[in-house]
Scaffold this active site. Structure first.
Site, PDB file in Angstrom:
ATOM      1  N   ASP A  89     -11.170 -10.106 -18.119  1.00 33.96           N
ATOM      2  CA  ASP A  89     -10.092 -10.047 -17.124  1.00 33.96           C
ATOM      3  C   ASP A  89     -10.242  -8.722 -16.375  1.00 33.96           C
ATOM      4  O   ASP A  89     -10.067  -7.645 -16.941  1.00 33.96           O
ATOM      5  CB  ASP A  89      -8.733 -10.147 -17.832  1.00 33.96           C
ATOM      6  N   ARG A 104      -7.448 -31.193  -3.962  1.00 35.10           N
ATOM      7  CA  ARG A 104      -7.382 -30.765  -5.375  1.00 35.10           C
ATOM      8  C   ARG A 104      -8.784 -30.403  -5.868  1.00 35.10           C
ATOM      9  O   ARG A 104      -8.967 -29.532  -6.703  1.00 35.10           O
ATOM     10  CB  ARG A 104      -6.755 -31.860  -6.249  1.00 35.10           C
ATOM     11  N   LYS A 147      -2.350  -9.875  -7.645  1.00 33.30           N
ATOM     12  CA  LYS A 147      -2.195  -8.423  -7.743  1.00 33.30           C
ATOM     13  C   LYS A 147      -3.008  -7.724  -6.643  1.00 33.30           C
ATOM     14  O   LYS A 147      -2.751  -7.930  -5.484  1.00 33.30           O
ATOM     15  CB  LYS A 147      -2.591  -7.970  -9.157  1.00 33.30           C
ATOM     16  N   TYR A 160      -3.258  -9.291 -21.552  1.00 29.25           N
ATOM     17  CA  TYR A 160      -2.060  -9.586 -20.752  1.00 29.25           C
ATOM     18  C   TYR A 160      -1.099 -10.474 -21.555  1.00 29.25           C
ATOM     19  O   TYR A 160      -1.543 -11.353 -22.298  1.00 29.25           O
ATOM     20  CB  TYR A 160      -2.509 -10.279 -19.465  1.00 29.25           C
TER      21      TYR A 160
HETATM   22  C1  PLP Z   1      -0.605 -10.718 -13.662  1.00 31.11           C
HETATM   23  C2  PLP Z   1      -1.771 -10.774 -14.575  1.00 31.11           C
HETATM   24  C3  PLP Z   1      -2.254 -12.004 -15.051  1.00 31.11           C
HETATM   25  C4  PLP Z   1      -1.593 -13.319 -14.694  1.00 31.11           C
HETATM   26  O1  PLP Z   1      -1.690 -13.605 -13.340  1.00 31.11           O
HETATM   27  P1  PLP Z   1      -0.599 -14.497 -12.530  1.00 31.11           P
HETATM   28  O2  PLP Z   1      -1.154 -14.527 -11.160  1.00 31.11           O
HETATM   29  O3  PLP Z   1       0.720 -13.813 -12.653  1.00 31.11           O
HETATM   30  O4  PLP Z   1      -0.578 -15.837 -13.200  1.00 31.11           O
HETATM   31  C5  PLP Z   1      -3.365 -11.985 -15.876  1.00 31.11           C
HETATM   32  N1  PLP Z   1      -3.956 -10.836 -16.249  1.00 31.11           N
HETATM   33  C6  PLP Z   1      -3.507  -9.641 -15.836  1.00 31.11           C
HETATM   34  C7  PLP Z   1      -4.201  -8.412 -16.283  1.00 31.11           C
HETATM   35  C8  PLP Z   1      -2.400  -9.565 -14.990  1.00 31.11           C
HETATM   36  O5  PLP Z   1      -1.957  -8.370 -14.593  1.00 31.11           O
END
Ligand code: PLP
Length: 399
Positions: free
Chosen positions: A186, A61, A211, A114
């Site tokens: 982000d 962890r 992603k 998001y």
């Molecule tokens: C998908 C996404 C998230 C969240 O990520 P997860 O892995 O689904 O928790 C955050 N920001 C953006 C821009 C995203 O496309």
């Protein structure tokens, strides 16, 4: 990662950064260390590691060898001091906010973050008496004015999901630093291949590794990279809140990342070709893609990005009926709440990025109900364009 690799290009970094070895057993790749805990031959050795006097791992962890390689690799690609990994992108984002903010403090951000992040801003942070001001995403003067009123954290995302708005990171980071605020960006859509927020002044960079970073739609993960002193606090929070990444997932992300630069080149080229094609299509009202010269954020994007990314969105003429017909007609796209995979995915925001929001909230966020978000995969551009054409045309399927 060692300094000596940092002058390499991003394709070389994708393959080699933090993976020069040697690895245990002479393995050619970092093995999956699927151990929950680490055992020591004697108390003294154990205590030295536990107290930080010697390097090593105590409990997964807190830290894990396979996860540590992924973290080191991300820091190299992002040009940051360090990085830490989480079980999902939302775990990375929520942990960053909860680790750094306290009651009475204030966040300035944009309306187009998001969907999940937006829920943190609208629902969860206010419950902890942290106020959040969400500004029109492209109104830089307004964002600067809100920052100047005082805040502890500026949270940016660019390009945004799902309408691909562009925010000037360098300009807003300067405004934030004038009031002593931390800047978080982000960078999920751009990836470190297309955009380096740290170089533009962002203190922390957050990712959904689910992603483009992993890229194969088979694993979830999140990353925060940036300044070491801030990451220390976030890491401490991760140890306690517990949203750590599993070694299996770290391995899958590392494998995906070896082709990150290669994949991004194709994603960029495919999305641009499709955006240019749809722009001139009689049955498409509007196309949102920062690589189009007609996009309002194009000049900023051209300055701060080296490629415009794999995601675009568009509105077909004919309202939601047309959206449904087009989506159902696509043969080379998965109808899925996802983006950034090698296979093309498509979907409207109400079942993808903004499923957590009500129709009214989406309208307030300026997201058209007849929007289709399209994440161009790494297929051949001609095939994707032909597939879109037949789906837009609404003819019966050929098969
Ligand atoms: C998908 C996404 C998230 C969240 O990520 P997860 O892995 O689904 O928790 C955050 N920001 C953006 C821009 C995203 O496309």
């Amino acid at each position: 990662m060692t300094e000596k690799k940092s002058h390499y290009g991003t394709s070389t970094q994708s393959v080699w950064a933090a993976e020069e070895g040697p690895f245990p057993y002479g393995a050619a790749v970092m093995p999956i260390v699927s151990a929950a805990t680490f055992a020591y031959p004697d108390f003294d050795t154990w205590q030295k590691v536990a107290s930080g006097q010697a390097s090593g791992h105590i409990y997964s962890r807190n830290s894990n060898p396979t996860v540590a390689v992924l973290e080191a690799k991300m820091a190299v690609l992002d040009c940051t001091e360090a990085a830490i990994a989480f079980s999902t992108g939302m775990a990375a984002i929520s942990s960053t906010l909860f680790a750094l903010l306290s009651p009475g403090e204030r966040v300035v951000s944009i309306k187009d973050s998001y969907g999940g992040t937006n829920v943190l801003f609208e629902e969860f942070l206010p419950r902890f008496k942290i106020s959040v001001t969400l500004c029109d995403t492209t109104d830089h003067e307004r964002i600067e004015a809100e920052i100047a009123r005082g805040c502890q954290l500026l949270y940016l995302e660019t390009p945004t999901n799902p309408t691909l708005k562009v925010v000037d990171i360098e300009r807003l980071a300067q405004a934030a630093h004038r009031v002593g605020a931390i800047v978080v960006t982000d960078n999920t859509f751009a990836t470190p291949i297309n955009q380096k927020p740290a170089v533009l002044g962002s203190d922390l960079i957050v990712y959904s590794a689910t992603k483009f970073l992993a890229g194969h739609s088979d694993v979830m993960g999140g990353i925060v990279s940036g300044r070491a002193n801030l990451l220390k606090k976030i890491h401490h929070f991760r140890e306690i809140a517990g949203a750590s990444l599993h070694a299996d997932a770290a391995y899958a992300i590392l494998r995906g990342m070896k082709t990150l630069a290669l994949r991004m080149q194709r994603h960029n080229a495919n999305a641009l070709a499709i955006a240019q094609h749809l722009k001139h299509h009689a049955k498409i009202d509007s196309v949102f893609y920062p690589g189009l010269v007609s996009h309002p954020g194009h000049l900023i994007a051209a300055r701060q990005m080296s490629g415009f990314g794999g995601v675009l969105s568009f509105t077909p003429t004919g309202g939601f009926t047309a959206v449904r017909r087009l989506l159902d007609g696509l043969q080379l796209a998965q109808r899925a709440a996802h983006l950034g995979g090698v296979a093309t995915t498509a979907g409207p925001p109400q079942v993808t990025s903004h499923v957590e929001l009500t129709t009214e909230e989406r309208a307030r966020a300026g997201i058209p109900e007849n929007l289709i978000r399209y994440s161009a995969g790494i297929e051949d551009a001609e095939d994707l364009i032909a597939d879109l054409d037949q789906a837009i045309g609404g003819r019966d399927r050929a098969i």
